[in-house]
Design an enzyme around this catalytic site. Structure first.
Site, PDB file in Angstrom:
ATOM      1  N   SER A 157       0.856  -1.183   0.000  1.00  9.21           N
ATOM      2  CA  SER A 157       0.000   0.000   0.000  1.00  9.21           C
ATOM      3  C   SER A 157       0.886   1.225   0.000  1.00  9.21           C
ATOM      4  CB  SER A 157      -0.866   0.001   1.267  1.00  9.21           C
ATOM      5  OG  SER A 157      -1.314   1.302   1.546  1.00  9.21           O
ATOM      6  N   ASP A 159       0.064   4.090   0.798  1.00  9.84           N
ATOM      7  CA  ASP A 159      -0.382   5.067   1.806  1.00  9.84           C
ATOM      8  C   ASP A 159       0.344   4.977   3.145  1.00  9.84           C
ATOM      9  OD1 ASP A 159      -2.183   5.668  -0.105  1.00  9.84           O
ATOM     10  OD2 ASP A 159      -3.943   4.881   0.932  1.00  9.84           O
ATOM     11  N   ARG A 649      33.787  -6.924 -16.282  1.00 14.61           N
ATOM     12  CA  ARG A 649      33.988  -5.476 -16.340  1.00 14.61           C
ATOM     13  C   ARG A 649      34.053  -4.936 -14.915  1.00 14.61           C
ATOM     14  NH1 ARG A 649      34.949  -6.537 -20.643  1.00 14.61           N
ATOM     15  NH2 ARG A 649      34.256  -5.722 -22.652  1.00 14.61           N
TER      16      ARG A 649
END
Ligand code: ADP
Length: 737
Positions: A157, A159, A649
């Protein structure tokens, strides 16, 4: 009920209700943790709709099916709202489909609605199975075999509205979206000397509004849990007018979508806009942020937090003891927390009921201490205007930095300066840390001098890594006296702390140094004593995670291992947490050391995995993980031993980690620290207390400690605390990758 669960059959994972960024990280962790335990896992597509539909909406997931999803927003298994699941007929179908797939363990990731539905389903389960058997849809033996449905809930959520967990999945990312939007609005507001009203989500929860207002440096906020007193329109107009008189060019008001007045009447964004326009006679605009708040790639926090709770949810549901009832897995003080599911959901519903019935004190109590404290901080900051008649007791407080720059330092200085001025003090800024102090580079900071510092990265005051020698101490003491400094606020990292320790020890010989000193932790390394998190670490973590995302994208077509070196000095926080948040499979930390045998095992494993079709490998190394096995050395070793199955790399991220504008978390953290530090200094000045203290958050509590005692909890050679709360998370990150 029996307490002896059947051996696990299969586990189902569902995302339901509104989507939220971080759900994918949680799904990945649930799936992989279950597979590691040898338990088959099924995803239910599109929430309860998929459960009711069955068929190919319930799909087995393999390890690789959840690869490469940790950085994606939304939920890859889909979510929906389902009317059928609200009916018993729908839930009968759902139960039948679960039994068909041998699923009797469920992890539901959703909001309070979804979790309420899940709990009802679990309670009805025995009766649903019984009815299915009576109808002849399932076999009697299956009723026996799938006697109980084990349920664990995770709160997805944006919120942050669930009582019982500090953060819900997606709230931190939503804060990023809101803060970016407010920053953008603030710059145009300031150019036109305009007011903006911004509406953010949150029907019964003002978390996004309040924290967004603090992070965005807003002037006023309207929250559902704490409606303004009658006549708030006058208060707002007077606040903005006084702000304008003090030179404020922008004006931002944040409104939660559920904001009401004391009589329960909705305060709409448009009403606020009209009010401002009418009373100020100024062009005022409004913006409803809407669904952008849900969208986009999850923040570093939402990735690591969701991974943590996802893994814990799988462990919990697979080891479920049916006597104890369903659990909610959340986060408390950055640790996994288990709470009874329905108790948390019911308390969350209570907040809504209290608001509806006008019992705002009760609603605020359920929001917890730090929410209340942050509201006080916001009120103090938004009220803070230069006092026209300073009280007679006013003192001179100097603010300075120490160690490297950390995003959020400026935010903390701005808050401290404005709060200090509001209390009637003279605020002084020391340029370039302790070196600047020794040379007397001290200036008065007025209210406007910190304009715009809320959102800017770096350290406007300048900083220094220098720790004073005994000879320099005298000079510093003389400068403090010359500038008539009564107290010091040091916002910085290790060398700032050490410098203050040196000055504290020299007080015996230089009584001029005796004054209250408060150190506030601000360093991307997160290596300071008496604080689990320093200002700046969250921003650095997000910068690293974004860089790792880009690296991953750059390598889709080749067999490549990236060995990425990150900062942190001897503290592996950034390395471990960025690995956890980005799904890196190996982490080299100084805390754990590196052996040649481990490096050999790593390269052998990679060779096998790349030969079997793996395309990308991500390895994170802390900059000081080992004095001999450097990033360069490991790169060459891997290359030499790769048997040309993959290439390697080396990437040193470097100073981009120290830059960037502070994240919402770092800004909120900075404001909270600054407010507490200024209150401590005020009290100390009043009492004549000259202690040197450092502030920090330990297990969620903002407390202070004597600096020398705090430093004694660290290893002085590696300059890091002997105990670090996050260290156990590194092996978990590696297991799940
Ligand atoms: P959220 O989970 O985000 O709060 P909703 O409240 O819309 O979202 O709930 C999502 C779904 O959960 C609903 O569409 C419904 O299928 C199910 N659900 C919610 N409440 C219940 C309930 N009381 N009984 C059964 N199912 C429910």
């Amino acid at each position: 009920m029996s307490s002896a669960p059947e051996p696990a059959n299969a586990l189902g994972v569902i995302t339901s209700g509104g989507d939220s960024p971080g759900m994918n990280a949680a799904v990945r962790a649930v799936v992989r943790s279950a597979l590691l335990r040898g338990v088959p896992v099924f995803a239910v597509l599109d929430g309860y709709e998929g459960l009711v539909a069955g068929g190919d909406r319930i799909r087995a997931l393999r390890w690789e099916d959840v690869g490469g999803i940790i950085q994606r927003g939304g939920t890859i298994i889909g979510t929906a709202r389902s009317k059928e699941f609200r009916t018993r007929e729908g839930r009968l179908l759902a139960a039948r489909h679960l039994v068909e797939h041998r699923i009797d363990r469920l992890v539901v990731i959703g909001g309070d609605g979804s979790l309420t539905g899940a709990n009802l389903f679990r309670r009805e389960w025995p009766s649903l199975l019984d009815e299915l058997a009576r109808r002849g849809d399932i076999d009697r033996s299956e009723v026996e075999r799938y006697q109980y449905l084990a349920l664990v809930g995770l709160v997805g959520s944006i919120d942050n509205d669930m009582v019982g967990t500090d953060m819900t999945i997606g709230a931190d990312t939503a804060m990023h979206r809101i803060t970016d939007a407010i920053d953008a609005l603030a710059s145009t507001a300031s150019s036109h000397q305009r007011a903006f009203v911004v509406e953010v989500m949150g029907r019964n929860c003002g978390y996004l509004a309040l924290m967004g207002a603090i992070a965005g440096g807003a002037d006023y906020v309207l929250l559902p849990e704490c409606p303004p007193a009658d006549g708030w329109e006058d208060e707002l107009a007077s606040l903005v007018t006084r702000g304008r008189a003090a030179g404020r060019r922008d004006c931002i008001v944040v409104v939660a979508e559920g904001a009401c007045d004391r009589h329960g009447t909705r305060i709409t964004t448009d009403y606020v806009r009209q009010t401002l326009q009418d009373r100020l006679g100024e062009d005022t605009r409004s913006t409803i942020l809407g669904h952008v708040q849900r969208g986009g790639s999850p923040s570093a926090f939402d990735r690591w937090m969701s991974t943590l709770v996802g893994a814990a949810a799988a462990d919990e549901v697979l080891g479920a003891n049916f006597d104890t009832g369903p659990k909610l897995i959340g986060l408390r003080f950055n640790r996994v927390m288990r709470a009874p599911l329905m108790a948390s959901v019911e308390l969350t519903h209570d907040v809504g009921t209290h608001i509806a019935n006008g019992r705002y004190d009760e609603a605020m109590r359920l929001r917890g201490n730090s929410f209340n404290e942050m509201l006080q901080t916001f009120n103090a900051l938004s009220r803070a205007l230069p006092s026209s008649t300073p009280p007679p007791t006013r003192r001179r407080i100097a603010v300075m930095h120490g160690d490297g720059p950390a995003p959020g330092m400026n935010t903390a200085v701005r808050a401290a300066v404005r709060l200090g001025l509001d209390a009637g003090h003279t605020m002084l800024g020391v340029s370039d840390g302790i070196e600047g102090l020794m040379e007397g580079r001290v200036r008065v900071l007025d209210w406007r001098s910190v304009d715009g510092w809320n959102a800017s990265g770096g350290a406007e005051l300048g900083t220094s890594r220098w720790v004073p020698s005994a000879a320099a101490v005298e000079q510093i003491a003389l400068q403090l006296a010359a500038h008539d400094v009564h107290a010091l606020l040091v916002i910085g990292g290790w060398s700032g702390y050490e410098a203050m320790d040196v000055l504290a020890r020299a007080r015996e010989h230089y009584p001029l140094l005796a004054m209250p000193v408060v150190c506030v932790p601000a360093t991307i390394n997160n290596d300071l004593p008496h604080s689990e998190l320093a200002i700046g670490a969250d921003t650095a973590l997000n910068s690293i995670v974004e860089a790792l995302d880009r690296l991953k994208q750059s390598a889709v077509a080749v067999n490549r291992c990236f060995l990425v070196e990150v900062m942190g000095r001897y503290c592996g926080y950034l390395a471990a947490m960025s690995a956890l948040a980005s799904g890196a499979e190996r982490i080299y930390l100084h805390e754990r050391g590196i052996t040649l045998d481990e490096l050999r095992a790593d390269v052998v494993r990679m060779r096998a995995e790349f030969s079997a079709g793996k395309r990308l490998s991500l390895v994170v190394r802390n900059e000081h993980a080992h004095p001999q096995y450097t990033t360069d050395f490991i790169t060459r070793l891997f290359e030499a031993e790769s048997a040309e199955v993959f290439d390697v790399r080396r990437v040193v991220l470097g100073h981009i980690q120290q830059g960037g504008n502070p994240t919402p978390f770092d800004r909120i953290h900075a404001a909270r620290f600054a407010a507490r530090a200024m209150a401590m200094i005020d009290q100390a000045l009043e009492r004549g207390d000259t202690a040197v203290r450092c502030l920090g958050v330990v297990e969620g509590q903002l407390t202070s400690r004597n600096l020398a005692d705090a430093l004694a909890t660290c290893d002085r050679h590696t300059r890091r605390p002997r105990k670090q709360w996050w260290l156990d998370l590194a092996p978990m990150a590696e297991r799940l990758a």
